[in-house]
Design a protein around this motif. Sequence first.
Motif, PDB file in Angstrom:
ATOM      1  N   ALA A   1       0.830  -1.207   0.000  1.00  0.00           N
ATOM      2  CA  ALA A   1       0.000   0.000   0.000  1.00  0.00           C
ATOM      3  C   ALA A   1       0.862   1.252   0.000  1.00  0.00           C
ATOM      4  CB  ALA A   1      -0.924  -0.012   1.210  1.00  0.00           C
ATOM      5  N   LYS A   2       1.923   1.248   0.789  1.00  0.00           N
ATOM      6  CA  LYS A   2       2.814   2.415   0.852  1.00  0.00           C
ATOM      7  C   LYS A   2       3.476   2.667  -0.496  1.00  0.00           C
ATOM      8  CE  LYS A   2       6.569   4.440   3.559  1.00  0.00           C
ATOM      9  NZ  LYS A   2       7.387   4.341   4.791  1.00  0.00           N
ATOM     10  N   LEU A   3       3.784   1.595  -1.227  1.00  0.00           N
ATOM     11  CA  LEU A   3       4.410   1.753  -2.540  1.00  0.00           C
ATOM     12  C   LEU A   3       3.423   2.261  -3.591  1.00  0.00           C
ATOM     13  CD1 LEU A   3       6.567  -1.514  -2.690  1.00  0.00           C
ATOM     14  CD2 LEU A   3       7.414   0.830  -2.461  1.00  0.00           C
ATOM     15  N   GLY A   4       2.156   1.842  -3.479  1.00  0.00           N
ATOM     16  CA  GLY A   4       1.197   2.156  -4.535  1.00  0.00           C
ATOM     17  C   GLY A   4       0.349   3.389  -4.323  1.00  0.00           C
ATOM     18  N   LEU A   5       0.065   3.752  -3.062  1.00  0.00           N
ATOM     19  CA  LEU A   5      -0.856   4.858  -2.802  1.00  0.00           C
ATOM     20  C   LEU A   5      -0.390   6.217  -3.307  1.00  0.00           C
ATOM     21  CD1 LEU A   5      -2.376   4.022   0.712  1.00  0.00           C
ATOM     22  CD2 LEU A   5      -3.570   4.239  -1.479  1.00  0.00           C
ATOM     23  N   PRO A   6       0.924   6.479  -3.439  1.00  0.00           N
ATOM     24  CA  PRO A   6       1.300   7.781  -4.012  1.00  0.00           C
ATOM     25  C   PRO A   6       0.838   7.968  -5.457  1.00  0.00           C
ATOM     26  CG  PRO A   6       3.147   6.842  -2.810  1.00  0.00           C
ATOM     27  CD  PRO A   6       2.104   5.772  -2.906  1.00  0.00           C
ATOM     28  N   TYR A   7       0.464   6.905  -6.135  1.00  0.00           N
ATOM     29  CA  TYR A   7       0.146   6.984  -7.557  1.00  0.00           C
ATOM     30  C   TYR A   7      -1.321   6.729  -7.869  1.00  0.00           C
ATOM     31  CZ  TYR A   7       5.177   6.492  -7.383  1.00  0.00           C
ATOM     32  OH  TYR A   7       6.506   6.667  -7.064  1.00  0.00           O
ATOM     33  N   ALA A   8      -2.153   6.487  -6.839  1.00  0.00           N
ATOM     34  CA  ALA A   8      -3.588   6.296  -7.041  1.00  0.00           C
ATOM     35  C   ALA A   8      -4.301   6.572  -5.733  1.00  0.00           C
ATOM     36  CB  ALA A   8      -3.893   4.875  -7.521  1.00  0.00           C
ATOM     37  N   GLU A   9      -5.487   7.132  -5.821  1.00  0.00           N
ATOM     38  CA  GLU A   9      -6.285   7.362  -4.615  1.00  0.00           C
ATOM     39  C   GLU A   9      -6.740   6.024  -4.048  1.00  0.00           C
ATOM     40  OE1 GLU A   9      -8.650  11.417  -5.485  1.00  0.00           O
ATOM     41  OE2 GLU A   9      -8.421  10.081  -7.212  1.00  0.00           O
ATOM     42  N   PRO A  10      -7.059   5.978  -2.747  1.00  0.00           N
ATOM     43  CA  PRO A  10      -7.240   4.682  -2.072  1.00  0.00           C
ATOM     44  C   PRO A  10      -8.330   3.796  -2.655  1.00  0.00           C
ATOM     45  CG  PRO A  10      -7.947   6.514  -0.677  1.00  0.00           C
ATOM     46  CD  PRO A  10      -7.193   7.109  -1.811  1.00  0.00           C
ATOM     47  N   LEU A  11      -9.529   4.332  -2.864  1.00  0.00           N
ATOM     48  CA  LEU A  11     -10.615   3.492  -3.370  1.00  0.00           C
ATOM     49  C   LEU A  11     -10.393   3.110  -4.831  1.00  0.00           C
ATOM     50  CD1 LEU A  11     -13.744   5.158  -1.702  1.00  0.00           C
ATOM     51  CD2 LEU A  11     -12.343   3.230  -0.896  1.00  0.00           C
ATOM     52  N   THR A  12      -9.784   4.015  -5.597  1.00  0.00           N
ATOM     53  CA  THR A  12      -9.437   3.694  -6.983  1.00  0.00           C
ATOM     54  C   THR A  12      -8.431   2.549  -7.020  1.00  0.00           C
ATOM     55  OG1 THR A  12      -9.789   5.989  -7.658  1.00  0.00           O
ATOM     56  CG2 THR A  12      -8.444   4.612  -9.106  1.00  0.00           C
ATOM     57  N   PHE A  13      -7.426   2.639  -6.161  1.00  0.00           N
ATOM     58  CA  PHE A  13      -6.408   1.590  -6.058  1.00  0.00           C
ATOM     59  C   PHE A  13      -7.063   0.249  -5.713  1.00  0.00           C
ATOM     60  CE2 PHE A  13      -2.068   0.568  -3.856  1.00  0.00           C
ATOM     61  CZ  PHE A  13      -1.832  -0.406  -4.812  1.00  0.00           C
ATOM     62  N   LEU A  14      -7.953   0.267  -4.715  1.00  0.00           N
ATOM     63  CA  LEU A  14      -8.609  -0.972  -4.299  1.00  0.00           C
ATOM     64  C   LEU A  14      -9.533  -1.518  -5.392  1.00  0.00           C
ATOM     65  CD1 LEU A  14      -9.493  -0.160  -0.574  1.00  0.00           C
ATOM     66  CD2 LEU A  14      -7.821  -1.822  -1.414  1.00  0.00           C
ATOM     67  N   LEU A  15     -10.239  -0.641  -6.080  1.00  0.00           N
ATOM     68  CA  LEU A  15     -11.140  -1.098  -7.138  1.00  0.00           C
ATOM     69  C   LEU A  15     -10.367  -1.804  -8.250  1.00  0.00           C
ATOM     70  CD1 LEU A  15     -13.968  -1.248  -8.322  1.00  0.00           C
ATOM     71  CD2 LEU A  15     -13.618   1.028  -9.300  1.00  0.00           C
ATOM     72  N   ILE A  16      -9.239  -1.224  -8.664  1.00  0.00           N
ATOM     73  CA  ILE A  16      -8.407  -1.871  -9.681  1.00  0.00           C
ATOM     74  C   ILE A  16      -7.911  -3.218  -9.177  1.00  0.00           C
ATOM     75  CG2 ILE A  16      -6.247  -1.686 -10.985  1.00  0.00           C
ATOM     76  CD1 ILE A  16      -6.634   1.367 -10.916  1.00  0.00           C
ATOM     77  N   ARG A  17      -7.510  -3.251  -7.925  1.00  0.00           N
ATOM     78  CA  ARG A  17      -7.053  -4.509  -7.318  1.00  0.00           C
ATOM     79  C   ARG A  17      -8.154  -5.561  -7.349  1.00  0.00           C
ATOM     80  NH1 ARG A  17      -5.219  -4.802  -0.928  1.00  0.00           N
ATOM     81  NH2 ARG A  17      -5.378  -7.066  -0.643  1.00  0.00           N
ATOM     82  N   TYR A  18      -9.367  -5.179  -6.930  1.00  0.00           N
ATOM     83  CA  TYR A  18     -10.478  -6.143  -6.921  1.00  0.00           C
ATOM     84  C   TYR A  18     -10.760  -6.678  -8.331  1.00  0.00           C
ATOM     85  CZ  TYR A  18     -11.545  -4.138  -2.297  1.00  0.00           C
ATOM     86  OH  TYR A  18     -11.496  -3.696  -0.999  1.00  0.00           O
ATOM     87  N   LEU A  19     -10.779  -5.785  -9.313  1.00  0.00           N
ATOM     88  CA  LEU A  19     -11.097  -6.209 -10.679  1.00  0.00           C
ATOM     89  C   LEU A  19     -10.044  -7.180 -11.212  1.00  0.00           C
ATOM     90  CD1 LEU A  19     -12.326  -2.811 -12.191  1.00  0.00           C
ATOM     91  CD2 LEU A  19     -13.721  -4.763 -11.446  1.00  0.00           C
ATOM     92  N   CYS A  20      -8.784  -6.923 -10.912  1.00  0.00           N
ATOM     93  CA  CYS A  20      -7.724  -7.835 -11.349  1.00  0.00           C
ATOM     94  C   CYS A  20      -7.889  -9.206 -10.707  1.00  0.00           C
ATOM     95  CB  CYS A  20      -6.351  -7.253 -11.007  1.00  0.00           C
ATOM     96  SG  CYS A  20      -5.874  -5.798 -11.954  1.00  0.00           S
ATOM     97  N   VAL A  21      -8.207  -9.219  -9.428  1.00  0.00           N
ATOM     98  CA  VAL A  21      -8.389 -10.498  -8.721  1.00  0.00           C
ATOM     99  C   VAL A  21      -9.587 -11.260  -9.282  1.00  0.00           C
ATOM    100  CG1 VAL A  21      -8.894 -11.558  -6.493  1.00  0.00           C
ATOM    101  CG2 VAL A  21      -7.310  -9.645  -6.609  1.00  0.00           C
ATOM    102  N   ILE A  22     -10.678 -10.548  -9.554  1.00  0.00           N
ATOM    103  CA  ILE A  22     -11.886 -11.191 -10.086  1.00  0.00           C
ATOM    104  C   ILE A  22     -11.583 -11.887 -11.409  1.00  0.00           C
ATOM    105  CG2 ILE A  22     -14.175 -10.748 -11.061  1.00  0.00           C
ATOM    106  CD1 ILE A  22     -14.368  -8.421  -8.975  1.00  0.00           C
ATOM    107  N   VAL A  23     -10.913 -11.183 -12.313  1.00  0.00           N
ATOM    108  CA  VAL A  23     -10.593 -11.760 -13.625  1.00  0.00           C
ATOM    109  C   VAL A  23      -9.690 -12.973 -13.463  1.00  0.00           C
ATOM    110  CG1 VAL A  23      -9.407 -11.347 -15.806  1.00  0.00           C
ATOM    111  CG2 VAL A  23     -10.931  -9.591 -14.859  1.00  0.00           C
ATOM    112  N   LEU A  24      -8.646 -12.836 -12.655  1.00  0.00           N
ATOM    113  CA  LEU A  24      -7.680 -13.916 -12.494  1.00  0.00           C
ATOM    114  C   LEU A  24      -8.322 -15.149 -11.865  1.00  0.00           C
ATOM    115  CD1 LEU A  24      -4.751 -14.812 -12.775  1.00  0.00           C
ATOM    116  CD2 LEU A  24      -4.272 -13.774 -10.560  1.00  0.00           C
ATOM    117  N   LEU A  25      -9.065 -14.961 -10.780  1.00  0.00           N
ATOM    118  CA  LEU A  25      -9.676 -16.107 -10.100  1.00  0.00           C
ATOM    119  C   LEU A  25     -10.814 -16.712 -10.914  1.00  0.00           C
ATOM    120  CD1 LEU A  25      -9.740 -15.004  -6.349  1.00  0.00           C
ATOM    121  CD2 LEU A  25      -8.345 -16.776  -7.407  1.00  0.00           C
ATOM    122  N   ALA A  26     -11.539 -15.894 -11.672  1.00  0.00           N
ATOM    123  CA  ALA A  26     -12.604 -16.436 -12.524  1.00  0.00           C
ATOM    124  C   ALA A  26     -12.012 -17.353 -13.594  1.00  0.00           C
ATOM    125  CB  ALA A  26     -13.399 -15.298 -13.157  1.00  0.00           C
ATOM    126  N   LEU A  27     -10.873 -16.951 -14.155  1.00  0.00           N
ATOM    127  CA  LEU A  27     -10.202 -17.795 -15.151  1.00  0.00           C
ATOM    128  C   LEU A  27      -9.729 -19.106 -14.515  1.00  0.00           C
ATOM    129  CD1 LEU A  27      -8.099 -15.106 -17.069  1.00  0.00           C
ATOM    130  CD2 LEU A  27     -10.122 -16.350 -17.908  1.00  0.00           C
TER     131      LEU A  27
END
Length: 292
Positions: free
Chosen positions: A27-53
């Motif tokens: 989180a410390k590495l990534g939060l300077p480059y994205a707002e918190p909920l935006t960061f989490l939303l991208i994270r969730y979407l990546c996990v959904i695609v990967l685990l669905a596959l």
Amino acid sequence: MNPATRHLGQLAPLLFVLLWSSGFIGAKLGLPYAEPLTFLLIRYLCVIVLLALIATAMAAPWPRDLRQTLHIAASGVLIHALYLGGVFTAIHRGLPAGITALIVGLQPLLTAIGAGVVLAERVSPRQWAGLGLGFVGVALVVAHKTGAVPAAQLGAMMLPALLALLGITLGTLYQKRFCPHFDLRTGSVIQFLASALLTAPFAFAHETMHVTWNPQFLFALGWLVLVLSIGAITLLNLLIRSGSAVNVARLFYLTPPTTAVLAWAIFGETLTGLALGGMVLAVAGVWMARAR
């Protein structure tokens, strides 16, 4: 149970603590480059695609009825959306990491109270003593990171952290009570999909959704997706499935000490004598609070 499986089961709590603690570094590495909920939303979407596959390729079973699906979704919203969203937002608003860790550090104590009411689990005096000692240890570990916060801003900063505490506490109890057993591949898709559906409206309404796509952000995102959202969450689900709620919750006392060591090794942050003493107390508390 063969020896290899038994040893793996014994290592699972320690591996969970290590992986979960590394999430704060990501989180410390990534939060300077994205707002918190935006960061989490991208994270969730990546996990959904990967685990669905993965679930599709392995023909993993889905829940048999709508009721079970809703229980899994509800536990995911509490453990992921409310907890992670609260922690990320609190830090983004300026709440010192030490105060955030201290607030969330109340989780094992609240879980012990809730376990007696919701799950009819008996918490022994030795376990209560261990939980209290562990909290004192956490307080000492994060004492030098509390910082000064203007009183007028403290409430707005603390509210997301309190919501995070509520989320991880209720989420652990809820999952243990209503859906301890589900396929970890399809169940995780449901949990993260529900979290994404809840997080998205808040991200679009309150954030710019701007992301700076650079190597550091991509590394942080990849780490949080693969190591945290798949590795650590899978271990957490397994621990909730196989142990008492208190036995799982006590492990969260080891997160601040482990994070402090990782931050010292990676970022060169200071480890005070008080923090080292707190680590010893936290480990002793976790040991005392274990279920016999």
